[in-house]
Design a protein around this motif. Structure first.
Motif, PDB file in Angstrom:
ATOM      1  N   ARG A   1      -1.829   3.004 -10.385  1.00  0.00           N
ATOM      2  CA  ARG A   1      -3.110   2.350 -10.166  1.00  0.00           C
ATOM      3  C   ARG A   1      -3.203   1.497  -8.900  1.00  0.00           C
ATOM      4  NH1 ARG A   1      -5.319  -0.943 -15.356  1.00  0.00           N
ATOM      5  NH2 ARG A   1      -7.515  -0.323 -15.287  1.00  0.00           N
ATOM      6  N   GLY A   2      -2.065   1.241  -8.263  1.00  0.00           N
ATOM      7  CA  GLY A   2      -2.071   0.317  -7.116  1.00  0.00           C
ATOM      8  C   GLY A   2      -2.811   0.827  -5.898  1.00  0.00           C
ATOM      9  N   VAL A   3      -3.283   2.072  -5.941  1.00  0.00           N
ATOM     10  CA  VAL A   3      -4.002   2.612  -4.785  1.00  0.00           C
ATOM     11  C   VAL A   3      -5.348   1.939  -4.556  1.00  0.00           C
ATOM     12  CG1 VAL A   3      -2.859   4.847  -4.648  1.00  0.00           C
ATOM     13  CG2 VAL A   3      -4.815   4.548  -6.196  1.00  0.00           C
ATOM     14  N   THR A   4      -5.720   0.999  -5.389  1.00  0.00           N
ATOM     15  CA  THR A   4      -6.882   0.160  -5.053  1.00  0.00           C
ATOM     16  C   THR A   4      -6.694  -0.465  -3.672  1.00  0.00           C
ATOM     17  OG1 THR A   4      -5.781  -1.575  -6.322  1.00  0.00           O
ATOM     18  CG2 THR A   4      -7.626  -0.434  -7.394  1.00  0.00           C
TER      19      THR A   4
ATOM     20  N   ILE B   1      -5.772  -7.115  -8.732  1.00  0.00           N
ATOM     21  CA  ILE B   1      -5.721  -8.166  -7.705  1.00  0.00           C
ATOM     22  C   ILE B   1      -6.075  -7.581  -6.344  1.00  0.00           C
ATOM     23  CG2 ILE B   1      -4.156  -9.686  -6.424  1.00  0.00           C
ATOM     24  CD1 ILE B   1      -2.657 -10.161  -9.088  1.00  0.00           C
ATOM     25  N   TYR B   2      -5.435  -6.429  -6.016  1.00  0.00           N
ATOM     26  CA  TYR B   2      -5.720  -5.791  -4.724  1.00  0.00           C
ATOM     27  C   TYR B   2      -7.226  -5.551  -4.568  1.00  0.00           C
ATOM     28  CZ  TYR B   2      -0.680  -4.437  -4.611  1.00  0.00           C
ATOM     29  OH  TYR B   2       0.687  -4.423  -4.609  1.00  0.00           O
ATOM     30  N   LEU B   3      -7.819  -5.064  -5.646  1.00  0.00           N
ATOM     31  CA  LEU B   3      -9.244  -4.753  -5.637  1.00  0.00           C
ATOM     32  C   LEU B   3     -10.074  -6.019  -5.410  1.00  0.00           C
ATOM     33  CD1 LEU B   3     -11.618  -2.830  -6.178  1.00  0.00           C
ATOM     34  CD2 LEU B   3     -11.172  -3.079  -8.633  1.00  0.00           C
ATOM     35  N   SER B   4      -9.732  -7.064  -6.125  1.00  0.00           N
ATOM     36  CA  SER B   4     -10.511  -8.301  -5.990  1.00  0.00           C
ATOM     37  C   SER B   4     -10.266  -8.976  -4.645  1.00  0.00           C
ATOM     38  CB  SER B   4     -10.180  -9.256  -7.148  1.00  0.00           C
ATOM     39  OG  SER B   4     -10.803  -8.797  -8.338  1.00  0.00           O
ATOM     40  N   GLN B   5      -9.068  -8.820  -4.096  1.00  0.00           N
ATOM     41  CA  GLN B   5      -8.831  -9.345  -2.740  1.00  0.00           C
ATOM     42  C   GLN B   5      -9.780  -8.672  -1.753  1.00  0.00           C
ATOM     43  OE1 GLN B   5      -4.433  -8.569  -2.735  1.00  0.00           O
ATOM     44  NE2 GLN B   5      -4.315 -10.590  -1.778  1.00  0.00           N
ATOM     45  N   TYR B   6      -9.903  -7.362  -1.901  1.00  0.00           N
ATOM     46  CA  TYR B   6     -10.806  -6.619  -1.019  1.00  0.00           C
ATOM     47  C   TYR B   6     -12.245  -7.112  -1.172  1.00  0.00           C
ATOM     48  CZ  TYR B   6     -13.935  -2.798   0.318  1.00  0.00           C
ATOM     49  OH  TYR B   6     -14.962  -2.062   0.856  1.00  0.00           O
ATOM     50  N   ILE B   7     -12.681  -7.265  -2.410  1.00  0.00           N
ATOM     51  CA  ILE B   7     -14.064  -7.706  -2.655  1.00  0.00           C
ATOM     52  C   ILE B   7     -14.290  -9.109  -2.090  1.00  0.00           C
ATOM     53  CG2 ILE B   7     -15.748  -8.272  -4.460  1.00  0.00           C
ATOM     54  CD1 ILE B   7     -14.225  -6.114  -6.208  1.00  0.00           C
ATOM     55  N   ALA B   8     -13.293  -9.963  -2.298  1.00  0.00           N
ATOM     56  CA  ALA B   8     -13.412 -11.333  -1.789  1.00  0.00           C
ATOM     57  C   ALA B   8     -13.679 -11.316  -0.289  1.00  0.00           C
ATOM     58  CB  ALA B   8     -12.131 -12.116  -2.103  1.00  0.00           C
ATOM     59  N   ARG B   9     -12.857 -10.545   0.413  1.00  0.00           N
ATOM     60  CA  ARG B   9     -12.984 -10.542   1.871  1.00  0.00           C
ATOM     61  C   ARG B   9     -14.187  -9.737   2.350  1.00  0.00           C
ATOM     62  NH1 ARG B   9      -6.931  -9.824   1.632  1.00  0.00           N
ATOM     63  NH2 ARG B   9      -7.400  -7.591   1.519  1.00  0.00           N
ATOM     64  N   GLN B  10     -14.309  -8.539   1.830  1.00  0.00           N
ATOM     65  CA  GLN B  10     -15.243  -7.593   2.417  1.00  0.00           C
ATOM     66  C   GLN B  10     -16.667  -7.761   1.882  1.00  0.00           C
ATOM     67  OE1 GLN B  10     -14.478  -5.881   4.897  1.00  0.00           O
ATOM     68  NE2 GLN B  10     -16.181  -4.430   5.101  1.00  0.00           N
ATOM     69  N   VAL B  11     -16.773  -8.116   0.615  1.00  0.00           N
ATOM     70  CA  VAL B  11     -18.116  -8.229   0.022  1.00  0.00           C
ATOM     71  C   VAL B  11     -18.587  -9.688   0.025  1.00  0.00           C
ATOM     72  CG1 VAL B  11     -19.540  -7.735  -2.010  1.00  0.00           C
ATOM     73  CG2 VAL B  11     -17.629  -6.217  -1.413  1.00  0.00           C
ATOM     74  N   LEU B  12     -17.675 -10.591  -0.345  1.00  0.00           N
ATOM     75  CA  LEU B  12     -18.096 -11.993  -0.456  1.00  0.00           C
ATOM     76  C   LEU B  12     -17.786 -12.818   0.793  1.00  0.00           C
ATOM     77  CD1 LEU B  12     -17.075 -12.662  -4.184  1.00  0.00           C
ATOM     78  CD2 LEU B  12     -19.358 -12.128  -3.262  1.00  0.00           C
ATOM     79  N   GLY B  13     -17.006 -12.225   1.693  1.00  0.00           N
ATOM     80  CA  GLY B  13     -16.718 -12.954   2.932  1.00  0.00           C
ATOM     81  C   GLY B  13     -15.814 -14.157   2.734  1.00  0.00           C
TER      82      GLY B  13
ATOM     83  N   LEU C   1       0.834  -1.208   0.000  1.00  0.00           N
ATOM     84  CA  LEU C   1       0.000   0.000   0.000  1.00  0.00           C
ATOM     85  C   LEU C   1       0.869   1.259   0.000  1.00  0.00           C
ATOM     86  CD1 LEU C   1      -2.667   1.523   0.182  1.00  0.00           C
ATOM     87  CD2 LEU C   1      -2.694   1.074   2.648  1.00  0.00           C
ATOM     88  N   ASN C   2       1.882   1.277   0.860  1.00  0.00           N
ATOM     89  CA  ASN C   2       2.791   2.433   0.913  1.00  0.00           C
ATOM     90  C   ASN C   2       3.432   2.693  -0.448  1.00  0.00           C
ATOM     91  OD1 ASN C   2       2.312   2.625   3.640  1.00  0.00           O
ATOM     92  ND2 ASN C   2       4.192   1.558   4.253  1.00  0.00           N
ATOM     93  N   HIS C   3       3.907   1.634  -1.039  1.00  0.00           N
ATOM     94  CA  HIS C   3       4.599   1.722  -2.325  1.00  0.00           C
ATOM     95  C   HIS C   3       3.641   2.246  -3.405  1.00  0.00           C
ATOM     96  CE1 HIS C   3       8.148   0.953  -4.522  1.00  0.00           C
ATOM     97  NE2 HIS C   3       8.005  -0.324  -4.815  1.00  0.00           N
ATOM     98  N   ALA C   4       2.426   1.716  -3.396  1.00  0.00           N
ATOM     99  CA  ALA C   4       1.435   2.092  -4.411  1.00  0.00           C
ATOM    100  C   ALA C   4       1.029   3.552  -4.277  1.00  0.00           C
ATOM    101  CB  ALA C   4       0.212   1.179  -4.303  1.00  0.00           C
ATOM    102  N   ILE C   5       0.824   3.996  -3.040  1.00  0.00           N
ATOM    103  CA  ILE C   5       0.417   5.400  -2.835  1.00  0.00           C
ATOM    104  C   ILE C   5       1.506   6.338  -3.341  1.00  0.00           C
ATOM    105  CG2 ILE C   5      -0.010   7.152  -1.056  1.00  0.00           C
ATOM    106  CD1 ILE C   5      -1.475   4.965   0.549  1.00  0.00           C
ATOM    107  N   ARG C   6       2.749   5.983  -3.069  1.00  0.00           N
ATOM    108  CA  ARG C   6       3.870   6.805  -3.542  1.00  0.00           C
ATOM    109  C   ARG C   6       3.881   6.918  -5.069  1.00  0.00           C
ATOM    110  NH1 ARG C   6       8.071   7.806  -0.321  1.00  0.00           N
ATOM    111  NH2 ARG C   6       7.952   7.176   1.851  1.00  0.00           N
TER     112      ARG C   6
END
Lengths: 709, 709
Positions: A698-701, A641-653, A314-319
């Motif tokens: 784009r990594g700020v997903t 991938i980052y985005l789909s990881q989030y969806i997997a956990r947060q939306v699909l559980g 995340l740090n790297h992507a924001i930079r």
């Protein structure tokens, strides 16, 4: 981290610039508006013993006299000896690095160097006076640095050095220079022309310039540090024995006058500071304040529950995101926010905006409004559509938006992108439907935070809805919620998606379950927007489309419980981004749409089952546990991938080792692979190698991870 | 010419820019403010058969797909075939070149390409309205070109192409682009950002851009020429069978806003045209007029009695001079004329000005006034002096001038140069006495054309005289007319001359017969200036110094009839520039001073005998007949050779094969040696190899040849 030696951006907000540092060799430096590191030699170090200097390894050292031999021909050197000193580098085991989102610290023996890149929300320039200090603190085109030398055990005075050498100076318009004579009293500096400056207000720091760093440091007559011909320049301070001292610096970037062509703009900061010297003075005067902002940014991430690996990415992507940002001012005075597309430098690529929107809405929501308005004003168009392979018969299409607004400070002509070509069905084809849906997703998400704005745009939003529906089918009875027709802008070819370099599994728009998921989300958001604006009939139509789309996808599920990438085309590929659209309903204010017990529960259940079904090695996992977006391509995109990881956990559980821990380890290892570390954060990784979308915003997903419950 | 393949500048006046062309490979291109060719790939050619193209060899052709592979990862190319064409180069024997001062024409089979670089006198901006068309014609930052394709024998339509590819685009702020949408109606163009433009007003010319030139030319859908991502761009026109057609172009350069730092200036032309598109429109509208100016410039040299070899060198030198010129405007509105120092880019190096003054006085005398005034205002200083090796005891010195005003768009701090260091006695030491005399020679020569100006500066001129005398000896009785004391700016070291990379024979100032000849000339000119201003006592003192100087040099002649380079120091070296000062008296209005029967006949006779005595192989001739400025160095300077050739013939009446024909052949062969041709005109040639002072403006000393009787 496997290695501390990877390039990272250290970038002020909105100045399209970076002090890139971390890769060994002359592979970082001070880059302004370029699509890669500046490949300069950066010298950060100290005197070890008299005349012997030890540096961090950010340059290739050679004893070459090339630069001197350009002037001294045939052995004409002075009888008085020209100065020399001995230049060494710290060894790897002497060096450690602490890498945070807003500070980056290098330790080597008794030396410590920190680059401080503060970031916070940028106030909406339209809603704030330009004299407001918060606007200035957010937009000052400078990062800060500190250099500490601990000479408490030293026997003699030792020098601390921060400097650089530009090997490309002959190709640049302006020379490297000392800034002392153009700076306010009390400041010393080095830099290049009017555009790069490293300035210090610490007592005892002096500036110098020479043909080589070795000559500069060996100079015995201080007056000779004013020599102005060479490409090597440094700020130097002496630490007496028994002392530990910290010197501070502002690293500034500045571009005068017009910044772009096609559309005439200037950097917003040029209206806040007249010249780079003023930028430096402001940054140093506000050093404590800016450092505090940086600490807050660090805390926000460090205090989160993310793993170390997640924090690193995340740090790297924001930079890398901030390194691509550019805040301009139009001749009308209006701000114009740009995120350049990393190495490609395309301006506000809309399919990136739709992934960066999560970050932008959290930090600077006005930038999303700004981007969507420029797309509507200058980069929209109206087309007709045709069935695949039958371009001779066309039907009404509607409004859509271009892939981008131009490239590398060149705005493309109105209503056309830099990227999109005609008659193709692969890379460089049009992305008409993808960008239409991206615009809607961004506008609806922003509109949830600013309903008045959304109401003011409801005519345009309705036109977008009509355009979507027309691309489903000209015959309302045949509509299934999914894209079926191609834009006439394809001139016989076929539309593609943001995954332009993937095979048909993600590259083809028509019938794609990735695009369908975003269409579904857009319809869900449109329903709410229409309802909120008392447009009941349109709301009902939007809901009908959402329902059809969800049903079409769900009904296409295979016997194995997974979805084919393309509906009804007998495609073997299985893709993770089938779930991508699920991220949006919550942002539109309709989180219940993704509930497993809500209206779209069938669709949600299929997607959950699909994801579980494909997250296996040989399908959508690489051997090392990294996510493989498509089962038929070895090219995977970290931002997605980052985005789909989030969806997997947060939306699909769905969580577990293959969703998070071992996947994150694999993804971080890609970024830290020696063949990729030059490019800071990169997106497209082909079997572990960053082959495209390098140096990328784009990594700020991954910012979404912070909001996981 | 041994070879047509040598780079030459094609440069507008005062825009510090060049379309450099002629060397094979990607070794020329469109350079703005850089100290070397732009190393771009230039495509000038035509369609040979359908889809097969033949070009002049100004690029390295490779079939590489590097650029495409940045976007297409893992085999994602369109199923629709991407266009390709076949790119070939003309062979050497198909190519011929006609090289004049203002036109440069390439012929290859049925293709003809001409670059037109008009030059004429630049009106004094202080004395003319900025709307004056002559000012605009002189200063328009554009050169012109024509491309003719003779398809009268062709069976089918064939395309003519003028384009380029920038391999360094990722490192540049702005992308290559098509200009059509920002140009006025009827014009098409290609270029880069706001700073480079190639524009045509010829019917049927279209612009295109692509990833490679091969793809661009193979493009079958004309709409795809608008693709804006690649580094390859071209203007393309079709010639029908049976037709011969000529297409015309304006090649434009432009830098917005501030051009320099240290002293804030902008390009003068930015106050005449708002943007590069306006420059292009003006240049094309005035195409005939500008071409006529170019023809006049050609005629002036072609109609002279110079040999072909002399014309070649003069044409080449003038082109390189203009490539280094830069006309700026200060914030006060005053013009500021700069000649940058070739590859080194030092600003108005005064020891170059003193050699370029012959050309400037003939073309643009006001530039000399402008330069001398800036030196007086910002780049003068006052020192004390000491006897060699005895810096602890100092005596009054006086005013002098810095070596330069800065480097590469960076003005140095007031009263200091970029170049001069402290405590040295070789390269990079101070040139206090040399620059004092150079300033005087320039000011007195300009003053002869503008006596009112000289009268207005007489106090400063008197201070310069005092300063010269003080450097001779503090004790008036011990003065011998020759420099004996060093400036305290040397801080213990010793002063050097413009021949900074030569050994003591020409590098050392003190007692040097080269510098003595310029001192003598300055004293001669001062006598007249003081007399003209009714300052009889000063005139008498100046005459006394001139007489002493002439006598001191004459009296130092050796038994062999030649002069040692250094008076009274037992130096073996013999140098040609002992005669250099003889060029000036005629410019000061005292031609009789160099008469063999005049007041200084003894001095003149000794110099004539000296030159005759040293112009032998083994002394001051190389084996190939080239002039060797110093018997003890293999490093020779063409600009200075040209000057001394003129003096030999015109002032001393010495001519013959070793002075002219065989010497000229040797000098031209240096410039055309393959190891030197990249750098256009170069000055310092070490045993035939251009090792320093490359891409250099100083060769315009050859302009003097035109005035020989």
């Amino acid at each position: 981290m496997n290695t501390p030696f990877f390039n990272a951006h250290h970038s002020p907000i909105g100045s399209f610039s970076s002090f890139t540092l971390g890769e060994k060799g002359s592979r970082g430096g001070f880059g302004l508006e370029i699509g890669k590191p500046a490949d300069q030699a950066v010298y950060i170090g100290c005197e070890e013993a008299s005349g012997v200097f030890r540096f961090l390894p950010f340059f290739e050292y050679s004893e070459s006299d090339d630069e001197r031999s350009r002037y001294e021909v045939g052995g004409a050197s002075s009888e008085k000896t020209e100065p020399q000193s001995e230049i060494r580098q710290f060894t790897d085991h002497q060096i450690s690095r602490d890498f945070y989102v807003s500070t980056d610290t290098w330790n080597a023996e008794d030396l410590e160097f920190t680059v401080i890149s503060p970031f916070a929300s940028v106030p909406d320039p339209d809603a704030i006076d330009t004299s407001d200090v918060n606007l200035r603190l957010a937009l000052v085109p400078a990062v800060l640095a500190t250099l500490t030398l601990d000479n408490r055990k030293g026997a003699g005075p030792r020098r601390a050095i921060f400097g650089y050498e530009d090997p490309h100076m002959l190709q640049a318009s302006s020379n490297v220079r000392r800034l002392d004579d153009t700076l306010p009293e009390g400041l010393v500096g080095i830099g290049q022309g009017r555009s790069i400056a490293i300035v210090s207000d610490s007592k005892g720091v002096v500036s110098g310039q020479s043909l080589t760093m070795s000559e500069l440091l060996g100079e015995t007559n201080p007056k000779n540090l004013t020599f102005a011909l060479g490409p090597a320049t440094a700020l130097i301070a002496t630490v007496e024995p028994g002392e530990i001292r910290t010197f501070r610096f502002a690293i500034c970037f500045y571009r005068d006058g017009y910044a772009t062509v096609g559309l005439d703009t200037s950097y917003y900061y040029t209206h806040l500071w007249d010249r780079i010297e003023d930028v430096a003075a402001f940054a140093l005067k506000n050093f404590e304040n800016l450092s505090g902002i940086a600490e807050s940014a660090n805390s926000r991430i460090e205090k989160s529950k993310l793993s170390q690996t997640q924090k690193f990415m995340l740090n790297h992507a924001i930079r890398s995101y901030y390194g691509s940002t550019q805040l301009l001012r139009r001749s009308s005075g209006q701000p114009l926010w740009i995120v350049n597309e990393g190495e490609y430098r395309m301006i506000n690529t809309l399919d990136l905006t739709a992934d960066q929107v999560f970050f932008e809405l959290a930090l600077n929501p006005w930038t999303v409004r700004n981007e969507m308005e420029i797309f509507a004003e200058r980069y929209s168009y109206t087309d007709r559509v045709y069935y695949p392979g039958k371009p001779e018969t066309t039907f009404p299409g509607g409004i859509s938006f271009t892939h981008d607004m131009g490239v590398a400070n060149v705005f493309s002509r109105p209503h056309y992108s830099a990227y999109e070509k005609y008659g193709l069905d692969g890379c460089f084809s049009h992305m008409t439907h993808e960008e239409l849906v991206n615009w809607l997703c961004c506008a609806l998400a922003y509109g949830h935070l600013d309903p008045k704005w959304l109401s003011s745009k409801i005519t345009l939003v309705t036109a977008c809805f009509d355009s979507m529906v027309n691309r489903d089918d000209p015959d309302s009875d045949k509509r299934n919620g999914v894209m079926s027709l191609e834009s006439t802008r394809c001139a016989g070819g076929a539309e593609i998606t943001t995954y332009d370099s993937l095979d048909v599994s993600l590259g083809q728009s028509r019938g794609n379950v990735y695009l369908a998921s975003k269409c579904w989300a857009a319809y869900v958001g449109l329903e709410k927007a229409f309802r909120d604006n008392n447009l009941a009939q349109l709301a009902a139509q939007a809901k009908e489309q959402a329902t059809k789309c969800a049903h079409t996808v769900a009904a296409s599920v295979g016997a194995d419980g997974t979805l084919s990438a393309i509906i009804g085309e007998d495609v073997e590929a299985r893709i993770i981004p089938a779930i991508e659209g699920l991220v949006f309903p919550a942002l539109f204010g309709v989180p219940q749409a993704t509930s497993s017990t809500g209206e779209y529960s069938e669709y949600i259940a299929v997607l959950k089952q699909h994801l579980k079904g494909v997250l296996h090695k040989g399908i959508c996992l690489f051997a090392n546990g990294g996510w493989k977006l498509s089962s038929t391509s070895d090219n995977s995109w970290l931002s997605k991938i980052y985005l789909s990881q989030y969806i997997a956990r947060q939306v699909l559980g769905i969580d577990g080792d293959e969703v998070t821990a071992s996947a994150d380890d694999a993804h971080a290892s890609w970024l830290l692979d020696p063949q990729n570390t030059y490019w800071a954060w990169s997106d497209q990784i082909l079997s572990g190698h960053a082959v495209g979308s390098k140096y990328y915003p784009r990594g700020v997903t991954a910012w979404l991870w912070l909001s996981e419950k």
